[in-house]
Design a protein around this motif. Sequence first.
Motif, PDB file in Angstrom:
ATOM      1  N   ALA A  72       0.821  -1.214   0.000  1.00 20.42           N
ATOM      2  CA  ALA A  72       0.000   0.000   0.000  1.00 20.42           C
ATOM      3  C   ALA A  72       0.853   1.262   0.000  1.00 20.42           C
ATOM      4  CB  ALA A  72      -0.938  -0.009   1.206  1.00 20.42           C
ATOM      5  N   GLY A  73       2.064   1.173   0.502  1.00 19.48           N
ATOM      6  CA  GLY A  73       2.929   2.347   0.586  1.00 19.48           C
ATOM      7  C   GLY A  73       3.944   2.438  -0.535  1.00 19.48           C
ATOM      8  N   ILE A  74       3.822   1.582  -1.558  1.00 14.79           N
ATOM      9  CA  ILE A  74       4.812   1.570  -2.643  1.00 14.79           C
ATOM     10  C   ILE A  74       4.149   1.928  -3.967  1.00 14.79           C
ATOM     11  CG2 ILE A  74       6.331   0.088  -4.002  1.00 14.79           C
ATOM     12  CD1 ILE A  74       7.004  -1.423  -1.489  1.00 14.79           C
ATOM     13  N   LYS A  75       4.712   2.886  -4.669  1.00 20.24           N
ATOM     14  CA  LYS A  75       4.242   3.263  -5.998  1.00 20.24           C
ATOM     15  C   LYS A  75       5.444   3.267  -6.940  1.00 20.24           C
ATOM     16  CE  LYS A  75       0.043   4.064  -4.544  1.00 20.24           C
ATOM     17  NZ  LYS A  75      -1.036   3.106  -4.874  1.00 20.24           N
ATOM     18  N   THR A 113      10.137   4.469 -14.501  1.00 19.77           N
ATOM     19  CA  THR A 113      10.769   3.217 -14.061  1.00 19.77           C
ATOM     20  C   THR A 113      10.176   2.031 -14.810  1.00 19.77           C
ATOM     21  OG1 THR A 113      11.159   4.139 -11.865  1.00 19.77           O
ATOM     22  CG2 THR A 113      11.220   1.732 -12.070  1.00 19.77           C
ATOM     23  N   LEU A 114       8.844   2.067 -14.991  1.00 20.08           N
ATOM     24  CA  LEU A 114       8.190   0.962 -15.693  1.00 20.08           C
ATOM     25  C   LEU A 114       8.644   0.902 -17.153  1.00 20.08           C
ATOM     26  CD1 LEU A 114       4.531   1.264 -14.315  1.00 20.08           C
ATOM     27  CD2 LEU A 114       6.347  -0.279 -13.551  1.00 20.08           C
ATOM     28  N   GLN A 115       8.764   2.076 -17.795  1.00 23.06           N
ATOM     29  CA  GLN A 115       9.223   2.117 -19.186  1.00 23.06           C
ATOM     30  C   GLN A 115      10.641   1.577 -19.303  1.00 23.06           C
ATOM     31  OE1 GLN A 115       7.430   3.399 -22.139  1.00 23.06           O
ATOM     32  NE2 GLN A 115       9.088   2.113 -22.902  1.00 23.06           N
ATOM     33  N   GLN A 149      14.393  -2.824 -20.876  1.00 23.08           N
ATOM     34  CA  GLN A 149      15.448  -3.765 -20.484  1.00 23.08           C
ATOM     35  C   GLN A 149      15.025  -5.224 -20.657  1.00 23.08           C
ATOM     36  OE1 GLN A 149      16.110  -2.560 -16.430  1.00 23.08           O
ATOM     37  NE2 GLN A 149      17.690  -1.043 -16.980  1.00 23.08           N
ATOM     38  N   ASN A 150      13.730  -5.469 -20.675  1.00 25.08           N
ATOM     39  CA  ASN A 150      13.243  -6.854 -20.686  1.00 25.08           C
ATOM     40  C   ASN A 150      12.318  -7.140 -21.871  1.00 25.08           C
ATOM     41  OD1 ASN A 150      14.093  -8.039 -17.836  1.00 25.08           O
ATOM     42  ND2 ASN A 150      13.402  -5.944 -17.497  1.00 25.08           N
ATOM     43  N   ALA A 195       1.926  -0.364 -23.480  1.00 27.49           N
ATOM     44  CA  ALA A 195       0.570  -0.170 -22.951  1.00 27.49           C
ATOM     45  C   ALA A 195      -0.081  -1.503 -22.594  1.00 27.49           C
ATOM     46  CB  ALA A 195      -0.293   0.577 -23.982  1.00 27.49           C
ATOM     47  N   GLU A 196       0.204  -2.527 -23.402  1.00 29.98           N
ATOM     48  CA  GLU A 196      -0.396  -3.843 -23.150  1.00 29.98           C
ATOM     49  C   GLU A 196       0.137  -4.476 -21.871  1.00 29.98           C
ATOM     50  OE1 GLU A 196      -1.429  -6.180 -27.142  1.00 29.98           O
ATOM     51  OE2 GLU A 196       0.632  -5.417 -27.165  1.00 29.98           O
ATOM     52  N   VAL A 197       1.417  -4.235 -21.565  1.00 30.33           N
ATOM     53  CA  VAL A 197       2.051  -4.963 -20.447  1.00 30.33           C
ATOM     54  C   VAL A 197       2.354  -4.065 -19.253  1.00 30.33           C
ATOM     55  CG1 VAL A 197       3.053  -6.679 -21.984  1.00 30.33           C
ATOM     56  CG2 VAL A 197       4.371  -4.631 -21.418  1.00 30.33           C
ATOM     57  N   ARG A 198       1.926  -2.789 -19.316  1.00 31.89           N
ATOM     58  CA  ARG A 198       2.263  -1.864 -18.233  1.00 31.89           C
ATOM     59  C   ARG A 198       1.821  -2.387 -16.868  1.00 31.89           C
ATOM     60  NH1 ARG A 198       0.325   1.539 -14.816  1.00 31.89           N
ATOM     61  NH2 ARG A 198       1.439   3.467 -14.271  1.00 31.89           N
ATOM     62  N   ASP A 199       0.563  -2.835 -16.777  1.00 31.38           N
ATOM     63  CA  ASP A 199       0.050  -3.301 -15.481  1.00 31.38           C
ATOM     64  C   ASP A 199       0.805  -4.536 -15.002  1.00 31.38           C
ATOM     65  OD1 ASP A 199      -1.739  -1.248 -15.524  1.00 31.38           O
ATOM     66  OD2 ASP A 199      -3.450  -2.463 -16.151  1.00 31.38           O
ATOM     67  N   GLU A 200       1.147  -5.402 -15.933  1.00 35.89           N
ATOM     68  CA  GLU A 200       1.897  -6.611 -15.585  1.00 35.89           C
ATOM     69  C   GLU A 200       3.275  -6.246 -15.025  1.00 35.89           C
ATOM     70  OE1 GLU A 200       3.863 -10.336 -18.047  1.00 35.89           O
ATOM     71  OE2 GLU A 200       2.021  -9.407 -18.817  1.00 35.89           O
ATOM     72  N   ILE A 201       3.961  -5.296 -15.684  1.00 31.62           N
ATOM     73  CA  ILE A 201       5.276  -4.861 -15.202  1.00 31.62           C
ATOM     74  C   ILE A 201       5.142  -4.202 -13.838  1.00 31.62           C
ATOM     75  CG2 ILE A 201       7.255  -3.363 -15.668  1.00 31.62           C
ATOM     76  CD1 ILE A 201       6.612  -3.624 -18.639  1.00 31.62           C
ATOM     77  N   ALA A 202       4.099  -3.384 -13.683  1.00 30.22           N
ATOM     78  CA  ALA A 202       3.894  -2.689 -12.407  1.00 30.22           C
ATOM     79  C   ALA A 202       3.701  -3.682 -11.271  1.00 30.22           C
ATOM     80  CB  ALA A 202       2.692  -1.755 -12.509  1.00 30.22           C
TER      81      ALA A 202
END
Length: 648
Positions: free
Chosen positions: A243-246, A251-253, A258-259, A380-387
């Motif tokens: 809950a305290g981490i965003k 960073t996600l990009q 990198q992957n 955009a497709e994998v943003r939530d997965e990476i997050a």
Amino acid sequence: MFDLFRSREKSVRYLLGALLTLVALSMVITLVPGYGGGWGSGGNSGDPNILAEIGDQKVTAQDVRQFMARERSAIQKGMEQFYVPLAVQQMVAQRAVAYQASRMGMKVSDEDLANTVRSILPQLFENGKFVGNEAYAAFLGQQNFTIQQFEDNVRMAALETRLETLALEGTVVTPGDIEGEYKHRHDKIKIAYFGIGPELFKGKVNVTPEEVKAFFDKNRTLYQSPERRSYLIFPVDEATIAAGIKVDDATLQKLYTQNQESFRTPERVKASHILLKTTDKSPAEVAAIQKKAEDLLKQIKGGANFAELAKKNSEDNAPGASAAKGGELGWVVRGQMVAEFEKATFSTPAGTVSGLIKTEYGFHIIKVDAHESAHLRTFAEVRDEIAREATRAMVFDKMQTLSDQLRAALIKSPAEAEKLAAANGITPVRAERVGPGDPIQEIGINPQFADAAAGLAKNGVTPVVQVGQNKLAVAQVTEIIPAHPAEFADVQAQVRDALLGQRAQEAMQNAVKEATAKLKSANGDLASLAKQFGADLKTSELVNRDAAITGLGSASTVGEGYTRNVGDVFGPVPTPNGTFYCKVLEKEAADLTAIVANRTALIQELKSRRASERRELFGDGVVQALIKQKRVKIYDDNIKKLVASYGG
């Protein structure tokens, strides 16, 4: 996706350590009794730590102690002295078989070793790449193994398997064996039966308050109030920390860039199928199955509902298989299917149905719902997965760091730990006067926590313990109430129940003796005999030995009935549910014409069973032969001393 093993190297100790018990370490050192006692070759090793010598190898007291420590959760407390000699026997047998294999020129190459380690510990090879010796050593250290110890044991197990395989080849199963096994499985009987159990007498026995008190006084040592402990517990769970981490988009990009190789999707097809099996079918049966498949295909081409036909007709019907889902296979990629099926699936246009496809399994009708070419998924497709992955990696690091900080603070003072917990949104809990096996708030029933807390004195602090899939905890012992003799008032109801149970058991035993004596003179009138004892006479269905009989249990319990004639009565038959008396009402012999269809499976099962039996004898035989050759020495006195150290 990410190198989480490296990014969470601290949490590996807690969050991944338990996985080692789930992989194939049991193939390295197992506890399998059955190698016969009396191995001891006597003599004096000159070193009380050495329990046995096999060639130039030794089984030491330290080896056994490490094994017992690893297996302590599976060994009932107080039973250690029975497990120690069995563990020694198994270690000697395994080393002896491996030693004999080496003498015969068998070897395990470094490549063989690497392949075996990869197969039993796949989690050490993320995306096919070895995580490195540091993580490897940390992982094995969770089970008190060094890399050298583990790999030596893997080599030993591989040698043992090779020699056993060589020795056990050629297990013979005769036609008579197959027929006997088939009859044993498929002969059926129908019986009348009644049981005499303690429940028949619970309402017929009584005890006075004076008798209950006298029973308690006589058996006072049986009634103890166990030790109870109170704890101050600091739970650190994933949800609270997350809950305290965003994680920001930059960073996600960066992680996406990198992957990128991880986000490539191979060519894939979303498909459904209907399977009509032809395995083990005669040519005439195959022709009939093909005709049925052609008729189904015609119905589908004419507009029939594919999913409904799949549910009714497809034989891909194992639990969780496609038939129950209307034939749906989901997304499939190349390499997952047999060649004919793959070729048809990837060549059938999306939105259409294939022709009839024949594979080694049978006839298939394939419906292709979608076909995607290989491509790189967009950010955009994998943003939530990476997050999710990035957040999870950061959470695990913070969970471990914070748990270690809480433990250090708690050792200094509870107040300091509570201050640190409050600053991080963690609420400590108090568990008061917890007894053995009691669930603990925020922890539940957790053997790892119980082991960590068991030896601590008052104010002692546990290590950080994993107490759930996504939760760590550290706790301080705040109170210890020692075990003590129970007061009569506290256990009076328990004592009364125990005395009533004893009286009911005695009444049952007397009734069993009486019923057994009357069985022969009953002239097959089981109903009259049951009535004399207040029992209900029941009738089973026609059942084979694998079936269950209501109130009685497995039909194999009344195996005698399969060898008796119709009209015969037999008993007593002791079972956990009581003692039973039976009468054979009907028999149905196995249909031997069906053996042909089951012959291959029967042969394999019989061979497997016999190989298992021979394997135990084989291990014992190798040891005995090497003892005679003075290449194996076993020191009984040292083993007895080790057993005695466990309370034997």
